[in-house]
Design a protein around this motif. Structure first.
Motif, PDB file in Angstrom:
ATOM      1  N   SER A 174      -1.239 -40.755   6.254  1.00 44.97           N
ATOM      2  CA  SER A 174      -2.193 -40.529   7.330  1.00 44.97           C
ATOM      3  C   SER A 174      -3.453 -40.083   6.906  1.00 44.97           C
ATOM      4  O   SER A 174      -3.507 -39.207   5.958  1.00 44.97           O
ATOM      5  CB  SER A 174      -1.342 -39.686   8.341  1.00 44.97           C
TER       6      SER A 174
ATOM      7  N   HIS B 194       1.791 -36.743   6.083  1.00 45.54           N
ATOM      8  CA  HIS B 194       1.893 -37.725   7.403  1.00 45.54           C
ATOM      9  C   HIS B 194       1.702 -38.960   6.951  1.00 45.54           C
ATOM     10  O   HIS B 194       0.919 -39.233   5.917  1.00 45.54           O
ATOM     11  CB  HIS B 194       1.253 -37.461   8.350  1.00 45.54           C
TER      12      HIS B 194
ATOM     13  N   ALA C 114       1.254 -42.963   8.078  1.00 37.28           N
ATOM     14  CA  ALA C 114       0.640 -43.741   9.321  1.00 37.28           C
ATOM     15  C   ALA C 114       1.209 -45.246   9.273  1.00 37.28           C
ATOM     16  O   ALA C 114       1.472 -46.066   8.206  1.00 37.28           O
ATOM     17  CB  ALA C 114      -0.844 -44.027   9.262  1.00 37.28           C
TER      18      ALA C 114
ATOM     19  N   ASN D  40       1.825 -41.786  13.740  1.00 34.52           N
ATOM     20  CA  ASN D  40       1.565 -40.967  12.825  1.00 34.52           C
ATOM     21  C   ASN D  40       2.982 -39.961  12.812  1.00 34.52           C
ATOM     22  O   ASN D  40       3.203 -39.751  13.940  1.00 34.52           O
ATOM     23  CB  ASN D  40       0.592 -40.096  12.888  1.00 34.52           C
ATOM     24  N   CYS D  41       3.526 -40.013  11.562  1.00 30.88           N
ATOM     25  CA  CYS D  41       4.605 -38.631  11.642  1.00 30.88           C
ATOM     26  C   CYS D  41       4.723 -38.118  10.296  1.00 30.88           C
ATOM     27  O   CYS D  41       4.399 -38.709   9.365  1.00 30.88           O
ATOM     28  CB  CYS D  41       5.927 -39.153  12.113  1.00 30.88           C
TER      29      CYS D  41
ATOM     30  N   SER E 205       2.058 -39.981  18.068  1.00 34.16           N
ATOM     31  CA  SER E 205       2.398 -39.330  16.937  1.00 34.16           C
ATOM     32  C   SER E 205       4.086 -38.732  17.586  1.00 34.16           C
ATOM     33  O   SER E 205       4.249 -38.550  18.738  1.00 34.16           O
ATOM     34  CB  SER E 205       1.572 -37.938  16.491  1.00 34.16           C
TER      35      SER E 205
END
Ligand code: SAM
Ligand code: SF4
Length: 425
Positions: A378, A384, A386, A396-397, A421
């Motif tokens: 991300s 993170h 994406a 995202n996470c 997210s």
């Protein structure tokens, strides 16, 4: 489409022994691929050519070329206006660029190639993806004959012509074998795919064939003309496990009077009926659209009709454009041009309205657990990742980098205007 053409050109040059330069200063060849859908893109190209003039002065052996839609449109005029150019190549010259460059190197003579002779622009099996490439575009047709009154595309990309289904299936299979998980099938109006083939084929038939390809996980396509969106295509969304639940269905205006002047050949009600049919078949389908504000003669009530349809359609996202006069199109002859300030104001009003809708749409998936194909780290944080949901929303996470290239479940916790997210499950 231009991105795809650029990539094709890049690949053909790599095959011919070229390597990518890290900057203009290091390059021996610089090619600009251009778009002329709106004036802004065209203006950018001309200012870039100004910059390149200085480089050419310092390095007369540098070869500078311009390709794509502006090149197709302007042809040899460009050589006269920009003497720093060595090559002007049109939209059908994609497979010939490396040959044209060799000729320039051998003869040191300038070349203009803007022929549209019906030859295949994307020869089968001529494209190899990069290692670790997850997503890829695949052109399934070229050109357009719809002649929407504002649009330059039919003039610069020529008549509609579909690629043979076997060539497309073989290209996608090669991509999947090399690790590509998701393909986006490209055409100006994919719904009319196959009409020019013998025997004729349909776009849903092609989708069924691509869905059979082993290793491929996701199929997407752009763009669809609302008039040609068939019940068979809607059914395909229900039947095909790899076909993602997202459709980009450009509306352009919510006013029937303006739609008629745009030569779009559908009404706002017909459009909304198609949206309803899509949602009845696939309740979670995400629908995005394009809208033009300030088309010649657009009165306040026409714009209000656009706002009304946007509210009723409930788009997940919307791309909106200020009308741009394009030389040679029917709309450019229309006298009642909308003042610039009015266009800007309307664009802003439309943007605000759509942002409210987009955020509500995204909030609706909070609490759901969705499969996300992780594409990269991300931009927000290195911890993170994406990726995209099947409905084409960025998600995202926090997740380890080795999940890039895989599909994992993410529980959505927060909604933003353009992304989601959540937490890896
Ligand atoms: N073939 C696609 C279709 O029919 O929806 C889109 C092709 S066009 C390259 C992409 C978008 O650019 C269109 O949907 C339209 O909204 C916008 N566009 C095209 N011509 C334009 C113009 N003259 N001024 C402003 N926007 C334009
Ligand atoms: Fe342009 Fe209309 Fe063709 Fe789309 S369908 S490329 S907007 S002429």
């Amino acid at each position: 489409m231009n991105e795809y053409d650029s990539l094709r050109i890049l690949k053909s040059l790599e095959t011919a022994g070229y390597t990518s330069a890290s900057s203009y200063e290091d390059a021996s060849v610089i090619l600009l691929n251009t778009c002329s859908v709106r004036e802004k893109a065209e203006v950018k190209v001309y200012s870039e050519l100004g910059r390149l003039k200085q480089l050419k002065k310092r390095n007369p052996r540098l070869i500078i070329g311009i390709g794509g839609c502006v090149a197709q449109q302007e042809g040899k005029n460009l050589l006269q206006k920009y003497p720093q150019l060595d090559l002007v190549f049109g939209t059908h010259a994609v497979p010939k660029v490396s040959q044209l460059l060799s000729r320039i190197k051998d003869t040191r003579k300038k070349i203009v190639y803007t022929e549209m002779n019906g030859a295949e622009i994307y020869p089968a099996d001529s494209y190899t993806p990069d290692e670790k490439q997850l997503t890829a575009f695949v052109s399934i047709m070229q050109g357009c004959e719809n002649y929407c009154s504002y649009c330059i595309v039919p003039f610069v990309r020529g008549p509609e012509r579909s690629r043979e289904p076997a060539a497309i299936v073989s290209e996608v299979a090669r991509l999947a074998e090399r690790g590509v998980k998701e393909v986006t099938l490209l055409g100006q109006n994919v719904n009319s795919y196959g009409k020019t083939l013998t025997p004729p084929q349909t776009f849903p038939e092609l989708l069924y064939a691509v869905n059979e390809i082993n290793g491929l996980e996701r199929i997407r396509f752009v763009t669809s003309h609302p008039r040609d969106l068939s019940p068979e295509l809607i059914q395909a969304f229900k039947n095909l496990d790899k076909l993602c639940e997202h459709i980009h269905l450009p509306l352009q205006s919510g006013s029937d009077r303006i739609l008629d002047r745009m030569n779009r050949t559908y009404t706002a009600t017909e459009y909304l009926n198609k949206v309803a049919a899509l949602r009845a078949a696939v309740p979670n389908i995400s629908i995005t659209s394009d809208m033009i504000v300030g088309f010649p003669g657009e009165a306040e009530e026409d714009f209000q009709a656009t706002l009304d349809v946007v509210g009723r359609a409930g788009f997940d996202d919307l791309f909106f454009f200020r009308y741009s006069d394009r030389k040679g199109t029917a709309a450019s002859q229309l006298p009642e041009k909308v003042p610039y300030d009015t266009m800007v104001e309307r664009l802003e009003t439309l943007k605000e309205k759509q942002q409210e809708i987009s955020i509500k749409k995204n909030q609706m998936v909070i609490g759901q657990t969705l499969p996300v194909l992780f594409e990269s780290r991300s931009k927000r944080s290195p911890e993170h990742l994406a990726g995209r949901t099947r409905t084409n929303k960025v998600a995202n996470c926090k997740a380890p980098a080795d999940l890039i290239g895989t599909t994992a479940l993410v529980k959505i916790e927060r909604a933003h205007i353009h992304s989601l997210s959540g937490k890896l499950i």
